[in-house]
Design an enzyme around this catalytic site. Structure first.
Site, PDB file in Angstrom:
ATOM      1  N   ASP A  21      -8.032  -5.507   0.363  1.00 34.65           N
ATOM      2  CA  ASP A  21      -8.600  -6.228  -0.764  1.00 34.65           C
ATOM      3  C   ASP A  21      -7.988  -7.548  -1.016  1.00 34.65           C
ATOM      4  O   ASP A  21      -8.431  -8.509  -1.608  1.00 34.65           O
ATOM      5  CB  ASP A  21      -8.391  -5.377  -2.189  1.00 34.65           C
ATOM      6  N   HIS A  41       0.787  -1.138  -0.166  1.00 33.72           N
ATOM      7  CA  HIS A  41      -0.002   0.081  -0.007  1.00 33.72           C
ATOM      8  C   HIS A  41       0.788   1.236  -0.158  1.00 33.72           C
ATOM      9  O   HIS A  41       1.847   1.304   0.738  1.00 33.72           O
ATOM     10  CB  HIS A  41      -0.981   0.069   1.074  1.00 33.72           C
TER      11      HIS A  41
HETATM   12  N1  CMC Z   1       3.960  -7.603  -5.055  1.00 34.23           N
HETATM   13  C1  CMC Z   1       5.413  -7.664  -5.050  1.00 34.23           C
HETATM   14  N2  CMC Z   1       6.230  -6.487  -4.943  1.00 34.23           N
HETATM   15  C2  CMC Z   1       5.726  -5.324  -4.622  1.00 34.23           C
HETATM   16  C3  CMC Z   1       4.145  -5.206  -4.611  1.00 34.23           C
HETATM   17  C4  CMC Z   1       3.435  -6.505  -4.752  1.00 34.23           C
HETATM   18  N3  CMC Z   1       2.297  -6.520  -4.305  1.00 34.23           N
HETATM   19  N4  CMC Z   1       3.859  -4.027  -4.108  1.00 34.23           N
HETATM   20  C5  CMC Z   1       5.025  -3.384  -4.179  1.00 34.23           C
HETATM   21  N5  CMC Z   1       6.156  -4.280  -4.529  1.00 34.23           N
HETATM   22  C6  CMC Z   1       7.710  -3.774  -4.510  1.00 34.23           C
HETATM   23  C7  CMC Z   1       7.680  -3.015  -5.771  1.00 34.23           C
HETATM   24  O1  CMC Z   1       8.295  -3.524  -6.875  1.00 34.23           O
HETATM   25  C8  CMC Z   1       8.840  -2.187  -5.419  1.00 34.23           C
HETATM   26  O2  CMC Z   1       9.954  -2.852  -5.103  1.00 34.23           O
HETATM   27  P1  CMC Z   1      11.501  -2.119  -5.495  1.00 34.23           P
HETATM   28  O3  CMC Z   1      11.689  -1.250  -4.321  1.00 34.23           O
HETATM   29  O4  CMC Z   1      12.680  -3.431  -5.359  1.00 34.23           O
HETATM   30  O5  CMC Z   1      11.496  -1.616  -6.952  1.00 34.23           O
HETATM   31  C9  CMC Z   1       8.584  -1.928  -3.838  1.00 34.23           C
HETATM   32  O6  CMC Z   1       7.716  -2.788  -3.373  1.00 34.23           O
HETATM   33  C10 CMC Z   1       7.817  -0.398  -3.694  1.00 34.23           C
HETATM   34  O7  CMC Z   1       6.573  -0.569  -4.587  1.00 34.23           O
HETATM   35  P2  CMC Z   1       5.761   0.749  -5.466  1.00 34.23           P
HETATM   36  O8  CMC Z   1       5.411   0.204  -6.443  1.00 34.23           O
HETATM   37  O9  CMC Z   1       6.988   1.847  -5.416  1.00 34.23           O
HETATM   38  O10 CMC Z   1       4.874   1.051  -4.339  1.00 34.23           O
HETATM   39  P3  CMC Z   1       3.621   2.059  -4.396  1.00 34.23           P
HETATM   40  O11 CMC Z   1       3.271   2.972  -3.164  1.00 34.23           O
HETATM   41  O12 CMC Z   1       4.023   3.027  -5.915  1.00 34.23           O
HETATM   42  O13 CMC Z   1       2.428   1.225  -4.782  1.00 34.23           O
HETATM   43  C11 CMC Z   1       0.532  -0.363  -4.823  1.00 34.23           C
HETATM   44  C12 CMC Z   1       1.501   0.756  -4.025  1.00 34.23           C
HETATM   45  C13 CMC Z   1      -0.630  -0.786  -3.829  1.00 34.23           C
HETATM   46  C14 CMC Z   1       0.247   0.031  -6.370  1.00 34.23           C
HETATM   47  C15 CMC Z   1       1.333  -1.678  -4.967  1.00 34.23           C
HETATM   48  O14 CMC Z   1       1.972  -2.194  -3.565  1.00 34.23           O
HETATM   49  C16 CMC Z   1       0.603  -2.815  -5.773  1.00 34.23           C
HETATM   50  O15 CMC Z   1       0.696  -2.681  -6.920  1.00 34.23           O
HETATM   51  N6  CMC Z   1       0.116  -3.774  -4.774  1.00 34.23           N
HETATM   52  C17 CMC Z   1      -0.882  -4.889  -5.423  1.00 34.23           C
HETATM   53  C18 CMC Z   1      -2.107  -4.076  -5.852  1.00 34.23           C
HETATM   54  C19 CMC Z   1      -2.916  -3.781  -4.624  1.00 34.23           C
HETATM   55  O16 CMC Z   1      -3.288  -4.801  -3.880  1.00 34.23           O
HETATM   56  N7  CMC Z   1      -3.542  -2.805  -4.872  1.00 34.23           N
HETATM   57  C20 CMC Z   1      -4.683  -2.498  -3.735  1.00 34.23           C
HETATM   58  C21 CMC Z   1      -4.390  -1.370  -2.695  1.00 34.23           C
HETATM   59  S1  CMC Z   1      -5.464  -1.274  -1.430  1.00 34.23           S
HETATM   60  C22 CMC Z   1      -7.133  -1.049  -2.166  1.00 34.23           C
HETATM   61  C23 CMC Z   1      -7.161   0.552  -2.291  1.00 34.23           C
HETATM   62  O17 CMC Z   1      -7.196   1.197  -1.427  1.00 34.23           O
HETATM   63  O18 CMC Z   1      -7.048   0.870  -3.647  1.00 34.23           O
END
Ligand code: CMC
Length: 431
Positions: free
Chosen positions: A366, A308
């Site tokens: 979720d 998140h």
């Molecule tokens: N699986 C594997 N690696 C992950 C994941 C994941 N679900 N989420 C983040 N990472 C890694 C990412 O690859 C990155 O690694 P590195 O630093 O080595 O490049 C690091 O963790 C930071 O990730 P980020 O993409 O920079 O983080 P963000 O804050 O931009 O993204 C997120 C947040 C929710 C979009 C992401 O964690 C994600 O895609 N999660 C899966 C989708 C999901 O469950 N979304 C629902 C969010 S809660 C419901 C809502 O309120 O909408």
């Protein structure tokens, strides 16, 4: 307003800017950079708004490090245990918990706005039977702007309030109709003798052929999930609604833009994506393989329902949902739910894995919501629609707050231009 400032100095030119520092009721201090361009001639760069506040808001507070979520100051744990969705809707819209008479009036108003215009029903016919219900939602909710455009003066607070009531009331009706269109069953009219969540289940699962009474456990579960999804401060879809609304657009069109943003798998579409992922993993024996894929930077696979932007300790909504998951599955699902077992095992493996620990990746709301919805016989394509129904009140509350804010201006971010430098047009025959 605080008089504290932060001095920013450009070491190259010696120019300085005194930037005001604000403090809200809770949360870290915020440096006000609105005068930065005027004083220093520079913009800030923050793709994804990782460190940027876009507005003042008194609706919802999140402390991601402590895993706290409050609606209007009330911790989500208390609201989830003691309240119901329409009371939460009142709280989010009006700022305080209602007294009994206020709540009864509000419930009555919402109940009497649930029907949709009969001609709106013909919009559904324009969609192929297998259209994704979120696609139908974007289209049909957007089309409400055609029904309520000339009659809405968005500068009139009473008109805004009526629009808010309409959106909260009609969203379940439109959502259930999207599902009925999908499965080729007749639309079911709202029932005024049922509460908000029971009425939605009735519109989803009743048929004209026989009586239908919603299962109280299902009603309780939907009520809880709707409370947990009702608002989440400046997330992608809420920010989309605010940005669309900042140009003073029609509120129904703004909410349609929020639905579009919610649909993506990185946001509300995650609940559907979690179920797809669990099906893809299939069995606990495959978990290690998929954990490896999730960690591989060259593999697009991500553990859906994990991570998140704000919560870096735990998602308090996930903690609440995880507890009721057991209750729902024990009481509703006929057999042991293998998806839930798989989810629990996957969660355990990921929580012990260095990659996920280092990056503070925890299950989010979720990760579990889809498993509960599945046990209630709600199909996966409707999971994000359920989220949209619940989040409508959050979107509307933010839209109302924004429209009431005397400092409100059209949202207009800046950019780093990376295109070609100025060049001269070359006629077609000379290129
Ligand atoms: N699986 C594997 N690696 C992950 C994941 C994941 N679900 N989420 C983040 N990472 C890694 C990412 O690859 C990155 O690694 P590195 O630093 O080595 O490049 C690091 O963790 C930071 O990730 P980020 O993409 O920079 O983080 P963000 O804050 O931009 O993204 C997120 C947040 C929710 C979009 C992401 O964690 C994600 O895609 N999660 C899966 C989708 C999901 O469950 N979304 C629902 C969010 S809660 C419901 C809502 O309120 O909408």
């Amino acid at each position: 307003m605080s008089k504290k400032t932060m001095t920013l100095t450009d070491n190259a030119t010696g120019r300085t800017a005194e930037l005001p520092v604000h403090k809200g009721t809770a949360g870290p201090e915020v440096v006000d950079i609105t005068r930065l361009y005027r004083d220093m001639g520079v913009f800030t760069f923050d793709p994804g708004f990782v460190a940027t506040g876009s507005c003042r808001s008194s609706i919802t507070y999140i402390d991601g490090d402590a895993g706290k979520l409050w609606y209007r100051g009330y911790p989500i744990e208390q609201l989830a245990e003691k309240s119901n969705y329409l009371e939460i809707a009142y709280l989010l819209l009006y700022g305080d918990l209602p007294v009994r008479q206020e709540l009864e009036n509000f419930e009555n108003i919402i109940r009497h706005h649930t029907m949709i215009n009969e001609t709106l029903k013909s919009f559904f016919d324009g969609f192929h039977y297998n259209a994704h219900p979120m696609a139908i939602m974007v289209g049909v909710v957007g089309s409400l702007s055609a029904f309520y455009h000339d009659s809405i003066d968005i500068h009139n607070p009473r008109h805004r309030e009526i629009s808010a009531h309409r959106m909260i009331a009609k969203m379940p009706t439109i959502a259930a109709a999207s599902y009925k269109h999908n499965i080729g069953e007749p639309f079911i009219y709202p029932r005024n003798d049922l509460d908000y969540c029971a009425n939605f289940l009735s519109m989803m699962f009743a048929t004209p052929c026989e009586p239908y009474e919603p299962d109280p456990i299902a009603v309780k579960a939907v009520n809880l999930l709707f409370i947990l999804h009702a608002d989440h401060e400046q997330n992608a879809s809420t920010s989309t609604v605010r940005l669309a609304g900042s140009s003073q657009a029609n509120p129904f069109a703004c909410i349609a833009s929020g639905i579009a943003s919610l649909w993506g798998p990185a946001h509300g579409g995650a609940n559907e994506a979690v179920l797809d992922m669990l099906r893809q993993i299939g069995d606990v024996s495959n978990i290690d393989k998929y954990i490896l894929k999730a960690k591989d930077p060259d593999d697009p696979f991500r553990l859906m329902g994990f991570g998140h932007r704000v919560y870096k300790n735990h998602d308090p909504r996930a903690t609440i949902i995880r507890q009721i998951c057991h209750e729902v599955l024990e009481n509703i699902a006929d057999t042991d739910n293998p998806m839930f077992e798989l989810a629990l095992r996957l969660e355990q493996v990921a929580l012990e894995d260095e990659y996920f620990v280092e990056r503070k990746l925890y299950p989010n709301v979720d990760f579990y919501s889809g498993i509960i919805y599945q046990a209630l016989n709600i199909p996966a394509t409707m999971f994000t629609v359920m989220f949209a129904i619940a989040r409508t009140v959050g979107w509307v509350a933010h839209w109302m707050e924004m429209m009431d804010d005397p400092d409100q201006r059209i949202g207009r971010p800046r950019q780093i231009y990376t295109g070609a430098p100025q060049r001269d047009y070359v006629p077609l025959d000379k290129r």
